[in-house]
Each structure stands twice: as structure tokens, then as C-alpha cells.
Design a protein around this motif. Sequence first.
Motif, short mmCIF file in Angstrom:
data_model
loop_
_atom_site.label_atom_id
_atom_site.label_comp_id
_atom_site.label_asym_id
_atom_site.label_seq_id
_atom_site.Cartn_x
_atom_site.Cartn_y
_atom_site.Cartn_z
N THR A 99 -26.66 -29.34 -48.87
CA THR A 99 -27.20 -27.98 -48.68
C THR A 99 -26.61 -27.45 -49.99
OG1 THR A 99 -24.87 -27.17 -47.72
CG2 THR A 99 -26.84 -27.89 -46.06
N SER A 134 -21.55 -31.02 -45.69
CA SER A 134 -21.85 -30.85 -44.59
C SER A 134 -19.91 -30.00 -44.06
CB SER A 134 -22.02 -31.50 -43.86
OG SER A 134 -21.17 -32.38 -44.15
N GLN A 172 -30.84 -26.49 -37.53
CA GLN A 172 -31.91 -27.72 -37.80
C GLN A 172 -32.37 -26.95 -36.70
OE1 GLN A 172 -30.52 -31.58 -37.15
NE2 GLN A 172 -32.37 -32.59 -36.86
N LYS A 222 -37.84 -34.85 -40.96
CA LYS A 222 -35.96 -35.06 -40.40
C LYS A 222 -34.83 -34.58 -41.45
CE LYS A 222 -37.29 -37.53 -35.77
NZ LYS A 222 -37.72 -38.48 -35.23
N ARG A 223 -35.75 -36.23 -42.62
CA ARG A 223 -34.97 -35.23 -43.67
C ARG A 223 -34.50 -34.27 -44.06
NH1 ARG A 223 -31.85 -39.28 -44.45
NH2 ARG A 223 -33.27 -41.06 -43.96
N ARG A 235 -26.24 -38.65 -49.49
CA ARG A 235 -25.64 -39.41 -48.44
C ARG A 235 -24.61 -38.87 -48.65
NH1 ARG A 235 -30.31 -40.57 -48.00
NH2 ARG A 235 -31.27 -42.06 -46.26
N ARG A 274 -24.09 -35.19 -49.02
CA ARG A 274 -24.47 -35.14 -47.36
C ARG A 274 -22.78 -34.53 -46.61
NH1 ARG A 274 -26.31 -31.04 -44.51
NH2 ARG A 274 -26.19 -31.58 -41.91
N GLN A 313 -31.83 -28.93 -50.02
CA GLN A 313 -32.56 -29.80 -48.83
C GLN A 313 -33.61 -30.26 -48.58
OE1 GLN A 313 -30.72 -27.14 -45.08
NE2 GLN A 313 -30.08 -28.95 -44.98
N TRP A 324 -33.42 -31.38 -42.93
CA TRP A 324 -32.51 -30.59 -41.65
C TRP A 324 -30.97 -32.04 -42.06
CZ3 TRP A 324 -32.66 -26.26 -41.19
CH2 TRP A 324 -34.10 -25.29 -41.15
N SER A 325 -31.00 -33.24 -43.01
CA SER A 325 -30.05 -34.46 -42.53
C SER A 325 -29.95 -33.97 -44.05
CB SER A 325 -29.90 -35.59 -42.05
OG SER A 325 -31.62 -35.72 -42.46
N SER A 326 -29.51 -33.67 -45.04
CA SER A 326 -29.62 -33.52 -46.82
C SER A 326 -28.31 -32.29 -46.90
CB SER A 326 -31.59 -33.19 -47.09
OG SER A 326 -31.86 -33.99 -47.04
#
Length: 339
Positions: A263, A288, A301, A256-257, A281, A284, A157, A259-261
Motif C-alpha cells: 500500500t 500491512s 477489498q 486479485k493482485r 511480497r 506487502r 497497489q 488488493w494483495s499488494s
Amino acid sequence: MRTLMYDAERELSVVENEELRRYELLLEGTTAGTLDFRVLGEQRVLGHTEVTAAHRGRGLGTALIQAVLDDLIAEEVRITNYCPAVERFLQGHPTYLVVLDPSHPAIRPRSRSAPLQQLVHAQHSSLWELAAGAQDPEVDGFARRRVLDQFTAVAAQHAAAVADVLLPASRAAADIDTAVLVENLKRFEQALRVLKGRAYGDARFLNISIAETWRDAERLLTEHESFEADVVSSLEQQHSADGADGAVDVARSLAKRQWSSATRPHPNSPHAGLAGRIARRLWRIADSTWDELEGRGLPTQPIEHVNEHSPLTHYLLGTVDDATNTPESDRKDHSASDH
């Protein structure tokens, strides 16, 4: 283990544990303190110094640091230091400053004026802590594998966030070679992929030494930490010269990025440009989905509060959270006035 110092009167010794990549202070044969290190060529990178709670306040941390630096100076080994305790020792004992490697300076001390450095330092400290836990021989195999899984996820991440946020931001800095950073990211993600595959029995990686793979991963993480420090320093200086708060914005975007990338590491996907952003994207979404199906336990997060006392705000800016210091009666008054 190699002994650096032995004090028979106090039953105190300092040894170098090459397997765990740390110096250990032993009191009556029991580990009372540690100082993590990493090897980068002929250089040593000093990480975190810690003395167990039961032995603090007795000067053992100073004894550990002094023994380590005495040995490094005697061996003519130069260091890059990331440890605040070592920094304090060096400031109080200027004759030891000769041990510093001027060509590889450490990240500057964190301060309120360096939110991006503060965030990156915290992220790397977390990664090294997970890496140490994943290699701790005193932890049972299942728990070590779980920590290793967390390490590879958080590291993947972070690498994706760097590619998404720091890489585009650094293109404006003339002194940053972004191609070198991209190549390091790819090789680091490949090492993460091997680590995860080796731990979970992937047949493609079973003939690879786990110890050697960890050495490669740590070496590449150290190199990345150095590259990232250069990028962050350049960005901080650029925004400081412009008199803008751009570094704060970059720090917020990076946090922020991460925790939204994705894993999982994806070394063979594009890393730069529009293709890289699209690939990350899509990965991700895929990662997830697999995490949900597997019930994979990963670090959660952090919650970003919208009020002025947001922990993320104070974390990024390095300021004191006044809400935690406000008397209970005052907080009740403020709450009442909000309604």
C-alpha cells in the motif's frame, strides 16, 4: 479562467479551469457540469463528463462538450477521449471527428468481450476520481489529506499489480517495450512517494511545490494509462486470435493482485523478475503491518463470492447479474432447492 462560450440569454457559459484541470459549465454563475481533462504534451486527454443531478435532462452536457470541442478544433489541439458522453457526441456529429488524435487512440469501448479493458478502465477511473478529490479546494485540509492517502495507496497497489501480472503477460507480445513500462512505473511510484511525503511533512520534500508534484504525478499516470492500454489491447488481440479465455484469467489475476499488494510506493525496489516478486511480497507484509499499527483507513477489498452470481464475475465479464433481476419468489425457490 478562460471563457470558451457565453450565452447571455440563458446565462450559460463554459470556462477552462486550468488549476483543477477541468472544463466547467456555469449556469447563472453556478457550476452545473464539468469535463475533466489532462495535458499530455500538445495533446488533451478528456476524462469524465458530469452534470449535476438537478440540471440533467436539459442538454447541458451536450452544450458543454460542443463548446469544448469547438475550442479545441479552433486551437488545433487534438484529443484522446476516454469519456462515453464525448464518444456519443462524436458519433452523432461526425464533423467533429477531426479533433481525435489518430496516433493516440483511446481505450476501446468496454464490452462483454473485453473484460481486461473493462477492469483497467474502472481502476483508472477510480484513481482519477481520488486524485480529483485530493485536490478539491472546497474540501478541508484534513479530508483532502485522507483522500490523498487513499490515492497513493490504491495507485501503489495498482502499480504493483501491473508489475506482477501485466508485465510478465506482456513479454509474449512483440510490440510491447516492457522496459519503457517498468521505467514509467518507477517514476510514477517516485511521484507518489513525494506526494505522500509532502502531505505528511517529510522534511526531504517540503521545498517541493505540491502543485508541481501533482502535475508530475498526473502526467506519469496519463503516460502509464497509455502504456497499459497498449498492453491490454495487445493481450486482448492475442487471446482473441488464440480463441482462448486468457484475457479473463489475466483480468481476474490483476483484480486479485491489486488488493494483495503493498500500500506504499517503493520506486527503488526491483520491479521485474523473481527479485521484483519477492520484494513486493516482503513490502506487502511490512506495509500491512504499518497500516494496522497506524489504524490507516484504506479502501477495503471487494468480496468475491463463490456462487455463479458473483459480482466480481459479472464485473469482469460485463454481464448482467441475473440474480438481481430474479423475482423474489424464484429466489426463495432456488434457495429452498439448495438445501
